[in-house]
Design a protein around this motif. Structure first.
Motif, PDB file in Angstrom:
ATOM      1  N   ILE A 170       0.841  -1.199   0.000  1.00 25.88           N
ATOM      2  CA  ILE A 170       0.000   0.000   0.000  1.00 25.88           C
ATOM      3  C   ILE A 170       0.876   1.248   0.000  1.00 25.88           C
ATOM      4  N   GLY A 171       0.546   2.198  -0.853  1.00 18.37           N
ATOM      5  CA  GLY A 171       1.281   3.458  -0.889  1.00 18.37           C
ATOM      6  C   GLY A 171       2.407   3.500  -1.897  1.00 18.37           C
ATOM      7  N   VAL A 172       2.675   2.385  -2.579  1.00 23.38           N
ATOM      8  CA  VAL A 172       3.740   2.334  -3.583  1.00 23.38           C
ATOM      9  C   VAL A 172       3.097   2.239  -4.964  1.00 23.38           C
ATOM     10  N   ASP A 173       3.363   3.224  -5.813  1.00 20.97           N
ATOM     11  CA  ASP A 173       2.847   3.246  -7.180  1.00 20.97           C
ATOM     12  C   ASP A 173       4.014   3.198  -8.153  1.00 20.97           C
ATOM     13  N   LEU A 174       3.757   2.630  -9.316  1.00 21.34           N
ATOM     14  CA  LEU A 174       4.797   2.457 -10.330  1.00 21.34           C
ATOM     15  C   LEU A 174       4.256   2.858 -11.686  1.00 21.34           C
ATOM     16  N   LEU A 175       5.026   3.674 -12.421  1.00 23.33           N
ATOM     17  CA  LEU A 175       4.626   4.125 -13.754  1.00 23.33           C
ATOM     18  C   LEU A 175       5.826   4.075 -14.699  1.00 23.33           C
ATOM     19  N   PRO A 176       5.576   3.855 -15.989  1.00 23.14           N
ATOM     20  CA  PRO A 176       6.654   4.070 -16.968  1.00 23.14           C
ATOM     21  C   PRO A 176       6.831   5.565 -17.201  1.00 23.14           C
TER      22      PRO A 176
END
Length: 207
Positions: A170-176
């Motif tokens: 929770i709280g960790v987002d990942l994007l290119p």
């Protein structure tokens, strides 16, 4: 400006020169507000409008006597109480598709990146490789880096092992890099970029 580069387990991994035209701007609240408002309104779908009395194709002829018929005094079949009649107080079509100049959008993204640099919440990581894609290993690495609510941005594509390890955190987002946007950057307490992400973002603005 020069910044230190770390590995995912908080070890030094050299330095990196950041472009001041992308990471060294003075953030402006009005520009950031315009871009965030535009971005959130673009997410909203246009409601399908319902047909009201003036939109349905039914007879408008008075179909009964005004008095003496033993029924209510209806004027036409378009009334909402009849099957096939118009909808009373129906949904109206509202368009949530505002426009914003590309230059303003680009400036907003630069200012969002610069705001993280100014606040000291930007971290540059050499790579996002997680041993065997284990969540436990990534949790330990985040603790070493003192990161909680954080957005990670990678290069052309997201790191598979990191994506697998971070899926349940929770709280960790990942994007290119292509998905970098003002709203997600400002929403996160911390921003982590890989070397590849920095190259892609600088090339995006210089191209």
């Amino acid at each position: 400006m020069k910044v230190n580069v770390q590995t995912l387990d908080a070890q030094a991994a050299g330095e990196l020169e950041l472009n001041d035209d992308v990471f060294g701007l003075e953030p402006r609240a009005d520009i950031l507000h315009r871009v965030v408002t535009w971005q959130l309104e673009k997410r909203r779908g246009t409601a399908r409008g319902t047909r009201e009395r003036s939109d349905v194709a039914r007879t408008g002829k008075k179909f009964g006597r005004q008095k003496g018929g033993g029924t209510a005094r209806h004027g036409d079949r378009r009334a909402p109480i009849f099957i096939g009649g118009g909808k009373a107080h129906g949904a109206r079509v509202r368009d949530f598709n505002p426009s914003l100049n590309k230059k303003v959008r680009a400036l907003g993204l630069k200012m969002a990146l610069s705001s993280k640099v100014k606040a000291g919440t930007l971290t540059i990581i050499d790579s996002l490789d997680v041993a065997e894609g284990k969540t436990k290993a990534l949790v330990a690495n985040l603790a070493k880096l003192n990161l909680t609510k954080v957005l990670f941005i990678d290069g052309d594509a997201v790191n598979i092992s990191f994506a697998k390890a971070s899926a349940n955190i929770i709280g960790v987002d990942l994007l290119p890099a292509v998905g970098a946007n003002v709203y997600d950057i400002l929403k996160a307490d911390s921003l982590v970029l890989t070397r590849a992400a920095v190259e892609k973002l600088e090339a995006r603005f210089n191209g």
